[in-house]
Write a protein that holds these residues in place. Structure first.
Motif, PDB file in Angstrom:
ATOM      1  N   LYS A   3      -2.185  -1.842  -0.903  1.00  0.00           N
ATOM      2  CA  LYS A   3      -2.726  -2.793   0.073  1.00  0.00           C
ATOM      3  C   LYS A   3      -3.913  -2.175   0.801  1.00  0.00           C
ATOM      4  O   LYS A   3      -3.845  -1.043   1.269  1.00  0.00           O
ATOM      5  N   THR A   4      -4.999  -2.927   0.886  1.00  0.00           N
ATOM      6  CA  THR A   4      -6.154  -2.552   1.694  1.00  0.00           C
ATOM      7  C   THR A   4      -6.492  -3.735   2.608  1.00  0.00           C
ATOM      8  O   THR A   4      -5.907  -4.815   2.483  1.00  0.00           O
ATOM      9  N   SER A   5      -7.427  -3.532   3.510  1.00  0.00           N
ATOM     10  CA  SER A   5      -7.819  -4.624   4.410  1.00  0.00           C
ATOM     11  C   SER A   5      -9.327  -4.604   4.634  1.00  0.00           C
ATOM     12  O   SER A   5      -9.979  -3.557   4.514  1.00  0.00           O
ATOM     13  N   ASN A   7     -12.516  -7.025   7.027  1.00  0.00           N
ATOM     14  CA  ASN A   7     -12.855  -8.128   7.932  1.00  0.00           C
ATOM     15  C   ASN A   7     -14.041  -8.903   7.363  1.00  0.00           C
ATOM     16  O   ASN A   7     -15.094  -8.317   7.091  1.00  0.00           O
ATOM     17  N   ALA A  56      -3.859 -13.185   9.971  1.00  0.00           N
ATOM     18  CA  ALA A  56      -4.633 -12.633   8.866  1.00  0.00           C
ATOM     19  C   ALA A  56      -4.457 -13.455   7.597  1.00  0.00           C
ATOM     20  O   ALA A  56      -3.497 -14.220   7.450  1.00  0.00           O
ATOM     21  N   TYR A  58      -3.873 -13.286   3.537  1.00  0.00           N
ATOM     22  CA  TYR A  58      -3.279 -12.377   2.559  1.00  0.00           C
ATOM     23  C   TYR A  58      -3.682 -12.817   1.150  1.00  0.00           C
ATOM     24  O   TYR A  58      -3.552 -13.993   0.797  1.00  0.00           O
ATOM     25  N   LEU A 126      -9.283 -11.131   9.506  1.00  0.00           N
ATOM     26  CA  LEU A 126      -8.756  -9.976   8.794  1.00  0.00           C
ATOM     27  C   LEU A 126      -8.130 -10.442   7.481  1.00  0.00           C
ATOM     28  O   LEU A 126      -7.337 -11.380   7.457  1.00  0.00           O
ATOM     29  N   MET A 127      -8.519  -9.791   6.395  1.00  0.00           N
ATOM     30  CA  MET A 127      -7.984 -10.137   5.079  1.00  0.00           C
ATOM     31  C   MET A 127      -7.300  -8.919   4.468  1.00  0.00           C
ATOM     32  O   MET A 127      -7.913  -7.856   4.327  1.00  0.00           O
ATOM     33  N   TYR A 128      -6.023  -9.084   4.153  1.00  0.00           N
ATOM     34  CA  TYR A 128      -5.291  -8.046   3.429  1.00  0.00           C
ATOM     35  C   TYR A 128      -5.396  -8.324   1.932  1.00  0.00           C
ATOM     36  O   TYR A 128      -5.256  -9.475   1.498  1.00  0.00           O
TER      37      TYR A 128
END
Length: 331
Positions: A3-5, A7, A56, A58, A126-128
């Motif tokens: 998992k990364t994130s 913006n 967020a 996902y 925010l996008m995971y």
């Protein structure tokens, strides 16, 4: 599974949607479209404009390098539809940007000022991003996700009222004026907009030296007034709402948060000038029934509604209207 994130601004997300880089192909875990009613859609836009937290997004990265949405389809779709002018906002609180309040109820995206459009486009989500995850893991991620709801600043102010002042607020909001005549939706009451209206009225009645007519100055006013208010003064103010109720036979669309403090102050002026109540009643019904949004007063009710100069000018105009009407009646 990794998992990364990252913006992304709303503008950037919409560009990726249009290019097909953000996709909604995970039908097995996606909710059906149009699950949100207009109030919930409007609250999302209000949250973006007022810089409240928005849950967020996902996603997982597919073999072609596209972002497949696991959770957030409704939010992305609603934002896109609003930017495409597919719906107008329902009754929502004023949007608060850098301490300034802006009236946005009933507006489509194209009807917002450029400043507000830029606020929406520049808002970051925010996008995971998940990679190397199985179908079972995709389903489990979706199952565990939750949505959040922003809080109202006025609900925090209420804790500062103190027992004596909170009793006055609660008792006044139970009066027929607020229950039967004032034009507040269930949503606005839930967001304490009727309470905000009452406290703003008190600020004017007490001639409090506010800088802006927003939540910060209301809180400062409450903290300065709660220990000095007295029963007889508050009863006098409560009676103004009782009389204002008697001035109207039924609910009127103009009896909203932005106008009610002005009408109470006009009633106070009429009493100070010994204007008979029946003349005040005729004037205020004439004023609301002939209201023109393009008049100087009407224009001052648009855009930034917490601006002190605008509020002062509205008070001047409404008092002039009262005095001119009564003067003409006597001639």
């Amino acid at each position: 599974m990794e998992k990364t994130s990252v913006n992304f601004t709303i503008k950037k997300i919409m560009q990726k949607v249009e290019k097909g880089n953000i996709r909604f192909d995970c039908n097995g875990v996606q909710r059906k479209e149009d699950q949100w009613d207009l109030d919930k859609k409007s609250l999302l836009i209000h949250s973006i404009l007022s810089n409240y937290p928005v849950p967020a997004i996902y996603t997982y990265l597919d073999d072609e390098g596209n972002y497949q949405i696991l959770d957030g389809k409704q939010r992305i779709t609603i934002i896109k539809n609003y930017r495409d002018n597919q719906f107008a906002l329902s009754e929502v609180p004023e949007a608060v940007i850098d301490g300034e309040e802006f009236e946005i109820s009933g507006l489509r995206f194209e009807e917002l000022s450029q400043e507000l459009q830029d606020e929406i486009n520049g808002f970051s989500l925010l996008m995971y991003i998940f990679t190397d995850c199985s179908e079972e893991e995709v389903s489990e991620i979706f199952f565990r996700l939750n949505n959040g709801v922003p809080l109202n600043a006025m609900q925090q102010t209420r804790a500062k009222l103190g027992a004596f002042l909170i009793n006055f607020v609660d008792d006044t909001l139970k009066l027929p004026f607020f229950k039967e005549k004032a034009n507040f939706t269930k949503f606005q009451i839930k967001k304490s907009q009727n309470e905000t209206c009452l406290l703003q009225t008190l600020m004017l009645l007490k001639e409090y030296p506010y800088k802006k007519f927003g939540a910060n100055d209301i809180l400062k006013f409450v903290e300065s007034y709660k220990d000095t208010c007295n029963k007889s003064e508050l009863e006098e103010y409560k009676n103004l709402f009782i009389k204002l109720n008697e001035a109207f036979e039924k609910k009127n669309k103009l009896l909203k948060k932005i106008h009610i403090p002005m009408f109470v102050m006009a009633l106070k002026t009429s009493e100070e000038m010994d204007i008979p109540f029946d003349k005040f009643k005729k004037w205020i019904n004439n004023f609301v029934n002939s209201y023109n949004a393009k008049s100087e007063y009407g224009k001052l009710c648009c855009g930034n509604t917490t601006n002190k100069e605008k509020i002062s000018r509205r008070l001047e105009l409404i008092n002039d209207s009262l005095i001119n009407y009564v003067t003409q009646e006597e001639e």
